[in-house]
Design a protein around this motif. Structure first.
Motif, PDB file in Angstrom:
ATOM      1  N   ARG A 254       0.847  -1.204   0.000  1.00 36.51           N
ATOM      2  CA  ARG A 254       0.000   0.000   0.000  1.00 36.51           C
ATOM      3  C   ARG A 254       0.878   1.249   0.000  1.00 36.51           C
ATOM      4  N   CYS A 255       1.755   1.327  -0.978  1.00 33.74           N
ATOM      5  CA  CYS A 255       2.719   2.426  -1.041  1.00 33.74           C
ATOM      6  C   CYS A 255       2.153   3.576  -1.874  1.00 33.74           C
ATOM      7  N   SER A 256       2.127   4.773  -1.287  1.00 32.53           N
ATOM      8  CA  SER A 256       1.599   5.956  -1.970  1.00 32.53           C
ATOM      9  C   SER A 256       2.706   6.858  -2.500  1.00 32.53           C
ATOM     10  N   HIS A 257       3.954   6.494  -2.293  1.00 29.59           N
ATOM     11  CA  HIS A 257       5.071   7.388  -2.588  1.00 29.59           C
ATOM     12  C   HIS A 257       5.778   6.978  -3.874  1.00 29.59           C
ATOM     13  N   PHE A 258       5.727   7.833  -4.871  1.00 27.48           N
ATOM     14  CA  PHE A 258       6.276   7.488  -6.180  1.00 27.48           C
ATOM     15  C   PHE A 258       7.752   7.143  -6.110  1.00 27.48           C
ATOM     16  N   ASP A 259       8.544   7.907  -5.349  1.00 29.30           N
ATOM     17  CA  ASP A 259       9.983   7.690  -5.340  1.00 29.30           C
ATOM     18  C   ASP A 259      10.387   6.449  -4.560  1.00 29.30           C
ATOM     19  N   ALA A 260       9.469   5.828  -3.830  1.00 32.77           N
ATOM     20  CA  ALA A 260       9.697   4.477  -3.311  1.00 32.77           C
ATOM     21  C   ALA A 260       9.196   3.452  -4.326  1.00 32.77           C
ATOM     22  N   PHE A 261       8.012   3.701  -4.860  1.00 33.45           N
ATOM     23  CA  PHE A 261       7.398   2.767  -5.804  1.00 33.45           C
ATOM     24  C   PHE A 261       8.282   2.518  -7.024  1.00 33.45           C
ATOM     25  N   ARG A 262       8.977   3.524  -7.489  1.00 31.94           N
ATOM     26  CA  ARG A 262       9.777   3.359  -8.706  1.00 31.94           C
ATOM     27  C   ARG A 262      10.958   2.407  -8.519  1.00 31.94           C
ATOM     28  N   PHE A 263      11.280   2.049  -7.264  1.00 27.29           N
ATOM     29  CA  PHE A 263      12.340   1.086  -7.006  1.00 27.29           C
ATOM     30  C   PHE A 263      11.805  -0.324  -6.768  1.00 27.29           C
ATOM     31  N   PHE A 264      10.484  -0.500  -6.852  1.00 22.18           N
ATOM     32  CA  PHE A 264       9.926  -1.851  -6.744  1.00 22.18           C
ATOM     33  C   PHE A 264      10.453  -2.706  -7.891  1.00 22.18           C
ATOM     34  N   THR A 265      10.591  -3.993  -7.637  1.00 25.81           N
ATOM     35  CA  THR A 265      10.913  -4.890  -8.743  1.00 25.81           C
ATOM     36  C   THR A 265       9.715  -4.961  -9.687  1.00 25.81           C
ATOM     37  N   PRO A 266       9.931  -5.214 -10.969  1.00 29.71           N
ATOM     38  CA  PRO A 266       8.805  -5.265 -11.910  1.00 29.71           C
ATOM     39  C   PRO A 266       7.666  -6.186 -11.479  1.00 29.71           C
ATOM     40  N   PRO A 267       7.936  -7.390 -10.953  1.00 27.75           N
ATOM     41  CA  PRO A 267       6.792  -8.231 -10.564  1.00 27.75           C
ATOM     42  C   PRO A 267       6.076  -7.744  -9.312  1.00 27.75           C
ATOM     43  N   ALA A 268       6.707  -6.851  -8.538  1.00 25.01           N
ATOM     44  CA  ALA A 268       6.052  -6.326  -7.337  1.00 25.01           C
ATOM     45  C   ALA A 268       5.105  -5.174  -7.646  1.00 25.01           C
ATOM     46  N   ARG A 269       5.339  -4.460  -8.722  1.00 25.35           N
ATOM     47  CA  ARG A 269       4.547  -3.257  -9.001  1.00 25.35           C
ATOM     48  C   ARG A 269       3.060  -3.528  -9.154  1.00 25.35           C
ATOM     49  N   PRO A 270       2.640  -4.578  -9.860  1.00 22.01           N
ATOM     50  CA  PRO A 270       1.196  -4.819  -9.975  1.00 22.01           C
ATOM     51  C   PRO A 270       0.533  -5.183  -8.643  1.00 22.01           C
ATOM     52  N   LEU A 271       1.337  -5.568  -7.639  1.00 27.46           N
ATOM     53  CA  LEU A 271       0.789  -5.951  -6.343  1.00 27.46           C
ATOM     54  C   LEU A 271       0.509  -4.752  -5.445  1.00 27.46           C
ATOM     55  N   ASN A 272       0.926  -3.558  -5.885  1.00 25.14           N
ATOM     56  CA  ASN A 272       0.698  -2.355  -5.090  1.00 25.14           C
ATOM     57  C   ASN A 272      -0.732  -1.850  -5.272  1.00 25.14           C
ATOM     58  N   LEU A 273      -1.336  -1.393  -4.195  1.00 20.98           N
ATOM     59  CA  LEU A 273      -2.707  -0.896  -4.246  1.00 20.98           C
ATOM     60  C   LEU A 273      -2.831   0.288  -5.190  1.00 20.98           C
ATOM     61  N   LEU A 274      -1.811   1.149  -5.215  1.00 26.53           N
ATOM     62  CA  LEU A 274      -1.780   2.323  -6.080  1.00 26.53           C
ATOM     63  C   LEU A 274      -0.697   2.146  -7.139  1.00 26.53           C
ATOM     64  N   GLN A 275      -0.801   2.921  -8.184  1.00 23.35           N
ATOM     65  CA  GLN A 275       0.248   2.984  -9.200  1.00 23.35           C
ATOM     66  C   GLN A 275       0.693   4.447  -9.300  1.00 23.35           C
ATOM     67  N   PRO A 276       1.407   4.937  -8.268  1.00 21.22           N
ATOM     68  CA  PRO A 276       1.752   6.364  -8.235  1.00 21.22           C
ATOM     69  C   PRO A 276       2.705   6.761  -9.344  1.00 21.22           C
ATOM     70  N   THR A 277       2.544   7.991  -9.808  1.00 21.08           N
ATOM     71  CA  THR A 277       3.422   8.564 -10.823  1.00 21.08           C
ATOM     72  C   THR A 277       3.873   9.934 -10.339  1.00 21.08           C
ATOM     73  N   ARG A 278       4.852  10.509 -11.023  1.00 19.34           N
ATOM     74  CA  ARG A 278       5.273  11.865 -10.677  1.00 19.34           C
ATOM     75  C   ARG A 278       4.111  12.840 -10.866  1.00 19.34           C
ATOM     76  N   GLU A 279       3.299  12.590 -11.886  1.00 17.48           N
ATOM     77  CA  GLU A 279       2.183  13.500 -12.183  1.00 17.48           C
ATOM     78  C   GLU A 279       1.092  13.437 -11.120  1.00 17.48           C
ATOM     79  N   THR A 280       0.969  12.316 -10.413  1.00 26.17           N
ATOM     80  CA  THR A 280      -0.066  12.191  -9.382  1.00 26.17           C
ATOM     81  C   THR A 280       0.502  12.358  -7.974  1.00 26.17           C
ATOM     82  N   GLN A 281       1.726  12.847  -7.872  1.00 21.66           N
ATOM     83  CA  GLN A 281       2.375  12.951  -6.561  1.00 21.66           C
ATOM     84  C   GLN A 281       1.582  13.822  -5.590  1.00 21.66           C
ATOM     85  N   HIS A 282       1.060  14.944  -6.078  1.00 21.30           N
ATOM     86  CA  HIS A 282       0.293  15.830  -5.209  1.00 21.30           C
ATOM     87  C   HIS A 282      -1.011  15.178  -4.731  1.00 21.30           C
ATOM     88  N   GLU A 283      -1.511  14.232  -5.499  1.00 16.08           N
ATOM     89  CA  GLU A 283      -2.770  13.565  -5.141  1.00 16.08           C
ATOM     90  C   GLU A 283      -2.563  12.408  -4.172  1.00 16.08           C
TER      91      GLU A 283
END
Length: 251
Positions: free
Chosen positions: A124-153
């Motif tokens: 349940r990671c909401s922080h893009f700069d942590a999420f971007r270091f997830f391994t590729p198979p871990a990313r789909p398991l995250n509740l959110l898919q944060p991006t730099r563009e949605t950082q303020h949200e």
């Protein structure tokens, strides 16, 4: 009686002493090096004293405004405390020992157990700069898919990385933000980083870091309590940064 400059230099020297010794000896540290590798502020910059200033240069107003709006958006949200530090687990998910970031340090659980924890609990990671270091198979398991563009949200004040990043925002707001606030944010980031890695799947007992065993019910409760305490400690620093910028914008 020491001057403000001398007090500042003495404070920073005490904070940096161990890091500078290790750097001279070529010794890596999986917890504290983060403050000098991920973050771009150099020890010499941290040691330089300067007061707050009352202006923002015209060419800096857009950048400063972006940071200010992020801080305000984050401060307005309630803290979410249910991530249990699994972002660090997602960074090693399905990797071999030679692929992980801190190859010199063992994982404290077998890899199948780390994978099972991620798959059972989700992330349940909401922080893009942590999420971007997830391994590729871990990313789909995250509740959110944060991006730099949605950082303020997405950023929220219970997030360890959002609170560590007050250090980044403080030095990026320099010279409007003075050195005392930057060092306050550095100290906060250093303390949060310790919890961040104690809750990670790395075995850092050899460095004196007792694990926060978030794979257990007791460990998750311990983590959430520490996370809440850091959210409370971070709030006035976030508010201070906003207030300094607002005063400079209206000066």
């Amino acid at each position: 009686m020491m001057s403000a400059v001398e007090e500042h230099e003495q404070r920073v020297d005490a904070l940096l002493r161990d890091h500078l010794r290790r750097r001279k000896e070529g010794i890596k540290h999986p917890v504290e090096d983060f403050l000098f590798t991920y973050y771009s502020y150099r020890p010499a910059q941290l040691r330089k004293w300067r007061p707050d200033t009352s202006t923002v240069a015209p060419e800096r107003r857009q950048t400063v405004g972006w940071i200010r709006d992020l801080l305000v958006a984050t401060a307005r949200r309630p803290p979410h405390l249910g991530c249990f530090g699994l972002h660090e687990w997602a960074m090693v998910y399905r990797l071999g020992q030679q692929e992980i970031r801190h190859t010199a340090w063992p994982l404290r659980l077998p890899r199948p157990e780390i994978a099972a924890m991620i798959e059972a609990k989700g992330v349940r990671c909401s922080h893009f700069d942590a999420f971007r270091f997830f391994t590729p198979p871990a990313r789909p398991l995250n509740l959110l898919q944060p991006t730099r563009e949605t950082q303020h949200e997405n950023e929220q004040p219970g997030c360890l990385h959002a609170n560590m990043d007050l250090y980044k925002w403080s030095y990026k707001l320099a010279p409007t933000v003075g050195s005392e606030t930057v060092v306050d944010c550095f100290e906060l980031a250093r303390d949060i980083r310790t919890l961040d890695m104690r809750a990670s799947p790395y075995d850092l007992a050899g460095l004196g870091y007792a694990p926060v065993r978030v794979e257990t019910t007791e460990g998750r409760a311990e983590y959430a309590a520490a996370q809440r305490a850091f959210a409370e400690r971070s709030a006035p620093l976030r508010r201070r940064l906003i207030d300094i910028v607002d005063r400079a914008f209206t000066a």
